[in-house]
Design a protein around this motif. Structure first.
Motif, PDB file in Angstrom:
ATOM      1  N   SER A   1       0.826  -1.207   0.000  1.00 37.60           N
ATOM      2  CA  SER A   1       0.000   0.000   0.000  1.00 37.60           C
ATOM      3  C   SER A   1       0.862   1.259   0.000  1.00 37.60           C
ATOM      4  CB  SER A   1      -0.923   0.006   1.228  1.00 37.60           C
ATOM      5  OG  SER A   1      -1.771  -1.119   1.225  1.00 37.60           O
TER       6      SER A   1
ATOM      7  N   GLU B   1      -1.556  10.046  -4.726  1.00 35.40           N
ATOM      8  CA  GLU B   1      -0.743  10.670  -3.683  1.00 35.40           C
ATOM      9  C   GLU B   1       0.344   9.731  -3.199  1.00 35.40           C
ATOM     10  OE1 GLU B   1      -2.816  12.432  -0.435  1.00 35.40           O
ATOM     11  OE2 GLU B   1      -4.329  13.388  -1.710  1.00 35.40           O
ATOM     12  N   ARG B   2       0.008   8.464  -3.063  1.00 37.02           N
ATOM     13  CA  ARG B   2       0.986   7.490  -2.587  1.00 37.02           C
ATOM     14  C   ARG B   2       2.085   7.258  -3.624  1.00 37.02           C
ATOM     15  NH1 ARG B   2      -1.809   2.642  -2.028  1.00 37.02           N
ATOM     16  NH2 ARG B   2      -3.811   3.497  -2.721  1.00 37.02           N
TER      17      ARG B   2
ATOM     18  N   VAL C   1       2.340  -0.194  -6.277  1.00 39.47           N
ATOM     19  CA  VAL C   1       1.512   0.511  -5.294  1.00 39.47           C
ATOM     20  C   VAL C   1       0.068   0.076  -5.497  1.00 39.47           C
ATOM     21  CG1 VAL C   1       0.895   2.747  -4.325  1.00 39.47           C
ATOM     22  CG2 VAL C   1       3.135   2.435  -5.411  1.00 39.47           C
TER      23      VAL C   1
ATOM     24  N   ASN D   1       1.579   3.356   2.404  1.00 37.90           N
ATOM     25  CA  ASN D   1       0.647   4.349   2.956  1.00 37.90           C
ATOM     26  C   ASN D   1       1.079   4.802   4.361  1.00 37.90           C
ATOM     27  OD1 ASN D   1      -1.855   5.839   2.956  1.00 37.90           O
ATOM     28  ND2 ASN D   1      -2.713   4.324   4.339  1.00 37.90           N
ATOM     29  N   PRO D   2       2.153   5.603   4.464  1.00 34.00           N
ATOM     30  CA  PRO D   2       2.960   6.179   3.377  1.00 34.00           C
ATOM     31  C   PRO D   2       4.227   5.341   3.129  1.00 34.00           C
ATOM     32  CG  PRO D   2       3.525   7.258   5.414  1.00 34.00           C
ATOM     33  CD  PRO D   2       2.464   6.228   5.766  1.00 34.00           C
TER      34      PRO D   2
ATOM     35  N   SER E   1       4.570   1.883   8.160  1.00 34.69           N
ATOM     36  CA  SER E   1       3.579   2.832   7.654  1.00 34.69           C
ATOM     37  C   SER E   1       2.506   3.106   8.703  1.00 34.69           C
ATOM     38  CB  SER E   1       2.951   2.303   6.362  1.00 34.69           C
ATOM     39  OG  SER E   1       3.909   2.208   5.337  1.00 34.69           O
TER      40      SER E   1
ATOM     41  N   ARG F   1       1.506   6.780  10.229  1.00 33.00           N
ATOM     42  CA  ARG F   1       0.153   7.356  10.160  1.00 33.00           C
ATOM     43  C   ARG F   1      -0.320   7.779  11.549  1.00 33.00           C
ATOM     44  NH1 ARG F   1      -0.739   2.878   6.886  1.00 33.00           N
ATOM     45  NH2 ARG F   1      -2.048   1.877   8.454  1.00 33.00           N
TER      46      ARG F   1
ATOM     47  N   LYS G   1      -4.707   6.623   1.686  1.00 28.13           N
ATOM     48  CA  LYS G   1      -4.678   7.843   0.888  1.00 28.13           C
ATOM     49  C   LYS G   1      -4.883   7.506  -0.593  1.00 28.13           C
ATOM     50  CE  LYS G   1      -1.784  10.656   3.914  1.00 28.13           C
ATOM     51  NZ  LYS G   1      -0.553  11.479   4.007  1.00 28.13           N
TER      52      LYS G   1
END
Length: 208
Positions: A29, A74-75, A57, A31-32, A199, A203, A70
């Protein structure tokens, strides 16, 4: 045609490659994305003798809560801003094809690019739950796999349900450089530099 449309289209394209290339597939993912992802990529390129690594991704993980996920664009932008190695490429092509499971993604790549030598790369935390993945045994039979050690999973992962089932196909770490040329099933457990970053933790820290 707008610049934004063209940029989004490029994000969903497969990176360029050539026949015979040894390519690591690093899905997640992101994320991020963070320095741990970058470190694993650099280690895998060197230890596995790869020509390139593609960060796949994903639109979302079917085994996780995606409420805090997200937008894909954006990722991808964040991943590209982080990566500084010419051998690492970022793509969100799975969304373009509507793929939900890793098996579907890997089957497509093997079918579309049969003359590339792919290796599936994942962290040890994913090996712990690998037996819950859709068609995980078919994934193992499809291409060699490299499992990178993660803090907290170093003891559990090599004895997980999937690792036990695939134990006879485990490759000695000293032979990792030739993994891409080995017929599947074949997998290696890589020890090395570890990062405590995750990640999820990043977050959570952004909320405070």
């Amino acid at each position: 045609m707008s610049t934004v449309f063209l940029d989004n289209a490029r994000k969903n394209h497969l990176p360029s490659s050539a026949p015979g290339m040894r390519i690591g597939l690093f899905g997640g993912s992101f994320n991020p994305p963070h320095q741990g992802h970058r470190m694993v990529s650099r280690q895998a390129l060197k230890r596995l003798g790869l020509d390139a690594i593609w960060w796949l991704v994903t639109p979302g993980n079917p085994l996780k809560n995606n409420a805090e996920l997200k937008p894909l664009s954006e990722r991808i932008d964040a991943a590209r801003a982080l990566v500084d190695h010419p051998g690492v490429r970022i793509t969100g092509f799975e969304a373009e094809h509507g793929f939900r499971y890793t098996f579907d993604t890997l089957e497509f790549l093997k079918t579309s690019l049969p003359d590339r030598k792919f290796v599936w790369i994942m962290g040890a935390d994913n090996l712990v739950g690998f037996h819950q993945w859709e068609r995980w045994q078919d994934i193992a039979r499809m291409m060699p796999m490299a499992i990178y050690v993660r803090p907290g999973d170093a003891r559990q992962a090599p004895f997980s349900q999937a690792a036990t089932a695939l134990s006879k196909h485990r490759v000695d770490e000293s032979d990792a450089h030739g993994l891409a040329n080995m017929p599947a099933p074949a997998w290696v457990y890589l020890h090395g530099i570890m990062s405590n970053l995750s990640s999820t933790q990043l977050r959570e820290s952004q909320k405070t």
